[in-house]
Design a protein around this motif. Structure first.
Motif, PDB file in Angstrom:
ATOM      1  N   GLN A  75      12.436  53.423  45.777  1.00 28.46           N
ATOM      2  CA  GLN A  75      13.614  55.006  46.142  1.00 28.46           C
ATOM      3  C   GLN A  75      13.930  55.171  44.959  1.00 28.46           C
ATOM      4  N   PHE A  76      14.778  56.351  45.110  1.00 31.00           N
ATOM      5  CA  PHE A  76      15.622  56.928  45.045  1.00 31.00           C
ATOM      6  C   PHE A  76      17.413  56.863  44.532  1.00 31.00           C
ATOM      7  N   VAL A  77      18.059  56.133  43.777  1.00 27.72           N
ATOM      8  CA  VAL A  77      19.412  55.797  44.085  1.00 27.72           C
ATOM      9  C   VAL A  77      20.095  56.821  43.538  1.00 27.72           C
ATOM     10  N   THR A  78      21.532  57.309  44.387  1.00 21.05           N
ATOM     11  CA  THR A  78      22.681  58.238  43.295  1.00 21.05           C
ATOM     12  C   THR A  78      23.592  57.909  43.894  1.00 21.05           C
ATOM     13  N   HIS A  79      24.607  56.734  43.102  1.00 25.82           N
ATOM     14  CA  HIS A  79      25.629  55.789  42.504  1.00 25.82           C
ATOM     15  C   HIS A  79      26.121  56.278  41.912  1.00 25.82           C
ATOM     16  N   ARG A  80      27.729  55.970  41.696  1.00 19.63           N
ATOM     17  CA  ARG A  80      28.654  56.527  40.566  1.00 19.63           C
ATOM     18  C   ARG A  80      28.340  55.036  40.203  1.00 19.63           C
ATOM     19  N   ILE A  81      28.905  54.976  38.949  1.00 21.49           N
ATOM     20  CA  ILE A  81      29.157  54.211  37.450  1.00 21.49           C
ATOM     21  C   ILE A  81      30.423  53.859  37.424  1.00 21.49           C
ATOM     22  N   LYS A  82      30.940  52.283  37.373  1.00 18.37           N
ATOM     23  CA  LYS A  82      31.704  51.407  38.246  1.00 18.37           C
ATOM     24  C   LYS A  82      32.065  50.750  36.540  1.00 18.37           C
ATOM     25  N   GLU A  83      31.509  50.453  36.103  1.00 19.54           N
ATOM     26  CA  GLU A  83      31.207  49.833  35.374  1.00 19.54           C
ATOM     27  C   GLU A  83      29.995  49.673  34.138  1.00 19.54           C
ATOM     28  N   ILE A  84      30.164  49.704  32.801  1.00 16.00           N
ATOM     29  CA  ILE A  84      29.264  49.971  31.435  1.00 16.00           C
ATOM     30  C   ILE A  84      28.657  48.617  30.679  1.00 16.00           C
ATOM     31  N   LEU A  85      27.780  47.852  30.718  1.00 17.09           N
ATOM     32  CA  LEU A  85      27.814  46.189  30.890  1.00 17.09           C
ATOM     33  C   LEU A  85      26.683  46.474  29.081  1.00 17.09           C
ATOM     34  N   TYR A  86      27.106  45.389  29.431  1.00 15.11           N
ATOM     35  CA  TYR A  86      25.431  45.590  27.407  1.00 15.11           C
ATOM     36  C   TYR A  86      25.345  44.792  27.495  1.00 15.11           C
ATOM     37  N   SER A  87      23.962  44.725  26.319  1.00 14.71           N
ATOM     38  CA  SER A  87      22.847  43.458  25.863  1.00 14.71           C
ATOM     39  C   SER A  87      22.255  43.274  27.102  1.00 14.71           C
ATOM     40  N   PRO A  88      21.655  43.114  26.972  1.00 16.77           N
ATOM     41  CA  PRO A  88      20.876  45.127  27.567  1.00 16.77           C
ATOM     42  C   PRO A  88      21.854  45.914  28.042  1.00 16.77           C
ATOM     43  N   LEU A  89      22.014  47.015  27.434  1.00 23.03           N
ATOM     44  CA  LEU A  89      22.773  48.039  27.977  1.00 23.03           C
ATOM     45  C   LEU A  89      22.143  48.242  29.919  1.00 23.03           C
ATOM     46  N   ARG A  90      22.730  48.284  30.377  1.00 25.30           N
ATOM     47  CA  ARG A  90      23.304  48.121  31.666  1.00 25.30           C
ATOM     48  C   ARG A  90      24.553  48.802  33.038  1.00 25.30           C
ATOM     49  N   PHE A  91      24.606  49.447  33.671  1.00 26.45           N
ATOM     50  CA  PHE A  91      25.953  49.975  34.596  1.00 26.45           C
ATOM     51  C   PHE A  91      25.695  49.058  36.274  1.00 26.45           C
ATOM     52  N   ARG A  92      27.080  49.070  36.094  1.00 29.24           N
ATOM     53  CA  ARG A  92      27.348  48.647  37.683  1.00 29.24           C
ATOM     54  C   ARG A  92      27.949  49.857  38.603  1.00 29.24           C
ATOM     55  N   THR A  93      27.009  50.162  39.398  1.00 28.40           N
ATOM     56  CA  THR A  93      27.178  51.044  40.288  1.00 28.40           C
ATOM     57  C   THR A  93      27.794  50.854  41.735  1.00 28.40           C
ATOM     58  N   LYS A  94      28.139  51.619  42.066  1.00 28.60           N
ATOM     59  CA  LYS A  94      28.331  51.517  44.177  1.00 28.60           C
ATOM     60  C   LYS A  94      28.386  53.226  44.826  1.00 28.60           C
ATOM     61  N   GLY A  95      28.148  52.992  45.429  1.00 34.02           N
ATOM     62  CA  GLY A  95      28.265  54.896  46.319  1.00 34.02           C
ATOM     63  C   GLY A  95      29.927  54.751  46.977  1.00 34.02           C
ATOM     64  N   ASP A  96      30.431  55.828  46.636  1.00 30.81           N
ATOM     65  CA  ASP A  96      32.110  55.811  47.250  1.00 30.81           C
ATOM     66  C   ASP A  96      32.316  55.529  48.720  1.00 30.81           C
ATOM     67  N   ALA A  97      31.273  55.795  49.449  1.00 33.45           N
ATOM     68  CA  ALA A  97      31.815  55.363  51.102  1.00 33.45           C
ATOM     69  C   ALA A  97      31.356  53.773  51.478  1.00 33.45           C
ATOM     70  N   ASN A  98      30.787  53.101  50.422  1.00 30.63           N
ATOM     71  CA  ASN A  98      30.665  51.564  50.247  1.00 30.63           C
ATOM     72  C   ASN A  98      31.689  50.969  49.867  1.00 30.63           C
ATOM     73  N   ASN A  99      31.982  49.458  50.773  1.00 22.76           N
ATOM     74  CA  ASN A  99      32.773  48.686  50.124  1.00 22.76           C
ATOM     75  C   ASN A  99      33.057  47.704  48.971  1.00 22.76           C
ATOM     76  N   ALA A 100      31.129  47.755  48.429  1.00 28.32           N
ATOM     77  CA  ALA A 100      31.166  46.981  47.650  1.00 28.32           C
ATOM     78  C   ALA A 100      29.916  47.265  46.583  1.00 28.32           C
ATOM     79  N   HIS A 101      29.829  47.118  45.160  1.00 30.65           N
ATOM     80  CA  HIS A 101      29.333  47.006  44.745  1.00 30.65           C
ATOM     81  C   HIS A 101      27.950  47.193  44.661  1.00 30.65           C
ATOM     82  N   ASP A 102      26.934  47.942  44.512  1.00 34.42           N
ATOM     83  CA  ASP A 102      25.239  47.879  44.803  1.00 34.42           C
ATOM     84  C   ASP A 102      24.407  46.001  44.456  1.00 34.42           C
TER      85      ASP A 102
END
Length: 122
Positions: A75-102
């Motif tokens: 599936q495809f998910v649309t969420h906001r990036i909350k944090e950028i992590l490296y090695s490897p490059l990855r993103f911590r995301t969260k829906g604006d209406a959600n209580n917790a990160h993905d």
């Protein structure tokens, strides 16, 4: 009088159709995608039933606060990036209406694009 009115309306519809066709062809040539939003996880910014437009961007250029669409298994998910992590490059995301990160981080290679705009309630 009625004949003139019908001709005017017909011409307007034809012009709208041509402009819409040109717009769709232009957008489709620019590594862009359209998605229908089926959940409320991004409300109130993107409402359920909205159509959104994403544009490809290199993952390295994304920033905290960007709204991205990414592939998560089948599936495809649309969420906001909350944090950028490296090695490897990855993103911590969260829906604006959600209580917790993905539940898991999004790898750069799984990012489809950044949201450019949405049309609500279609």
């Amino acid at each position: 009088m009625l004949r003139k009115y019908v001709a005017t309306v017909t011409t307007c519809i034809e012009v709208i159709f041509v402009l819409l066709s040109i717009f769709i062809v232009y957008i489709s040539q620019k590594n862009s995608h359209f998605y229908a939003i089926t959940s409320g996880s991004m409300e109130p910014v993107i409402t359920t039933g909205s159509i959104l437009h994403t544009h490809f961007i290199q993952a390295e250029k994304l920033k905290v606060g960007s709204i991205i669409t990414y592939k998560d298994q089948d599936q495809f998910v649309t969420h906001r990036i909350k944090e950028i992590l490296y090695s490897p490059l990855r993103f911590r995301t969260k829906g604006d209406a959600n209580n917790a990160h993905d539940n898991h981080d999004v790898l750069g290679q799984d990012v489809i694009g950044v949201v450019e705009w949405s049309i609500p309630y279609l």
